[in-house]
Design an enzyme around this catalytic site. Structure first.
Site, short mmCIF file in Angstrom:
data_model
loop_
_atom_site.label_atom_id
_atom_site.label_comp_id
_atom_site.label_asym_id
_atom_site.label_seq_id
_atom_site.Cartn_x
_atom_site.Cartn_y
_atom_site.Cartn_z
N GLY A 190 -4.46 -35.88 2.35
CA GLY A 190 -5.57 -35.63 3.29
C GLY A 190 -6.45 -34.47 2.87
O GLY A 190 -6.73 -34.26 1.68
N ASP A 225 -5.81 -31.36 2.85
CA ASP A 225 -5.06 -30.40 2.03
C ASP A 225 -5.20 -30.74 0.55
O ASP A 225 -5.51 -29.87 -0.29
CB ASP A 225 -3.58 -30.48 2.48
CG ASP A 225 -2.76 -29.28 2.05
OD1 ASP A 225 -3.33 -28.38 1.42
OD2 ASP A 225 -1.55 -29.26 2.36
P1 ADP Z 1 -2.90 -33.24 9.29
O1 ADP Z 1 -1.66 -33.32 8.45
O2 ADP Z 1 -3.09 -31.83 9.87
O3 ADP Z 1 -3.01 -34.31 10.30
P2 ADP Z 1 -4.85 -34.55 7.53
O4 ADP Z 1 -5.40 -34.02 6.27
O5 ADP Z 1 -3.98 -35.76 7.44
O6 ADP Z 1 -4.08 -33.32 8.22
O7 ADP Z 1 -6.01 -34.86 8.56
C1 ADP Z 1 -6.70 -33.89 9.29
C2 ADP Z 1 -8.14 -34.35 9.50
O8 ADP Z 1 -8.88 -34.07 8.33
C3 ADP Z 1 -8.28 -35.84 9.78
O9 ADP Z 1 -9.15 -36.01 10.90
C4 ADP Z 1 -8.92 -36.38 8.50
O10 ADP Z 1 -9.80 -37.47 8.76
C5 ADP Z 1 -9.70 -35.20 8.03
N1 ADP Z 1 -10.02 -35.13 6.58
C6 ADP Z 1 -9.33 -35.67 5.55
N2 ADP Z 1 -9.92 -35.34 4.39
C7 ADP Z 1 -11.00 -34.56 4.70
C8 ADP Z 1 -12.02 -33.92 3.95
N3 ADP Z 1 -12.08 -33.96 2.62
N4 ADP Z 1 -12.98 -33.21 4.63
C9 ADP Z 1 -12.95 -33.13 5.97
N5 ADP Z 1 -12.01 -33.70 6.74
C10 ADP Z 1 -11.05 -34.41 6.12
#
Ligand code: ADP
Length: 193
Positions: A36, A38
């Site tokens: 995601g 991260d």
């Molecule tokens: P968590 O484990 O905290 O749920 P995720 O990364 O899976 O973290 O998702 C958190 C949010 O970040 C989700 O709403 C996802 O759509 C969003 N997301 C994923 N990649 C990006 C990005 N490159 N920029 C902005 N938001 C993102």
């Protein structure tokens, strides 16, 4: 200083493309990267970030830690704030009262904003912490995010600007709805004296 509400902006973007003083990462307790947002932040910041994170010894859920932005500094980002959101185990039908997940999510926003203020950041961008693989219901997370950011800005001059960064327009609409609902509620409260 503009009103707190005017210091909040909803943006649909990949958070790693934004030019802000601090980017918040939705990290996990190991701080050693993941999928995601991260994964996207680690790819954009480069391998030095993981080497730095290895020295931190992890971070508890609901807390946040700050690191340099490494390669992202080329576009003006000075810090990455790694906030560890809760995994959602709550029961959405339980509409009254706060769950422990609500409190931990609110704490992520509070801790991140406090770090940003301490490091004199003028601008900061948040992803929707915990709403991806961690499964937090999006409308509920949006209310918490917006409510806590607004409350913080009411009491602090820094950061001057907070971007709530959504990955798609549908998510941006969910946050906009949380803002509109709160405004309606405030207007009603005023009318009723
Ligand atoms: P968590 O484990 O905290 O749920 P995720 O990364 O899976 O973290 O998702 C958190 C949010 O970040 C989700 O709403 C996802 O759509 C969003 N997301 C994923 N990649 C990006 C990005 N490159 N920029 C902005 N938001 C993102």
């Amino acid at each position: 200083m503009p009103q707190p509400l005017d210091r909040i902006e909803i943006v649909t973007a990949d958070i790693t493309t934004l030019r802000v003083d601090a980017i918040v990462n939705a990290a996990n307790e190991s701080l050693l990267g993941g999928g995601g947002v991260d994964g996207a932040i680690h790819r954009a910041a480069g391998p030095e970030l993981i080497e730095h994170c290895k020295t931190l010894g992890g971070c508890q859920t609901g807390l946040a830690m700050i690191t340099p932005a490494f390669n992202l500094s080329k576009q003006g980002v000075q810090h990455i704030i790694h906030a560890v959101g809760p995994v959602w185990h709550g029961d959405e039908s339980q509409k009254l009262g706060y769950t422990i997940e609500d409190t931990l999510l609110a704490s992520c926003y509070h801790q991140s904003l406090t770090l940003a203020t301490e490091h004199r950041c003028k601008s900061i961008a948040f992803p929707s912490i915990s709403t991806g693989v961690y499964g937090f219901p999006k409308p509920r997370a949006a209310k918490i995010a917006f409510g806590h950011v607004l409350g913080f800005l009411d009491k602090h001059d820094l950061p001057e600007k907070v971007i709530l960064c959504c990955f798609c327009d549908a998510d941006a609409q969910i946050i906009q709805q949380a803002i509109d609902t709160r405004e309606d509620w405030m207007m009603n409260r005023k009318r009723m004296g």
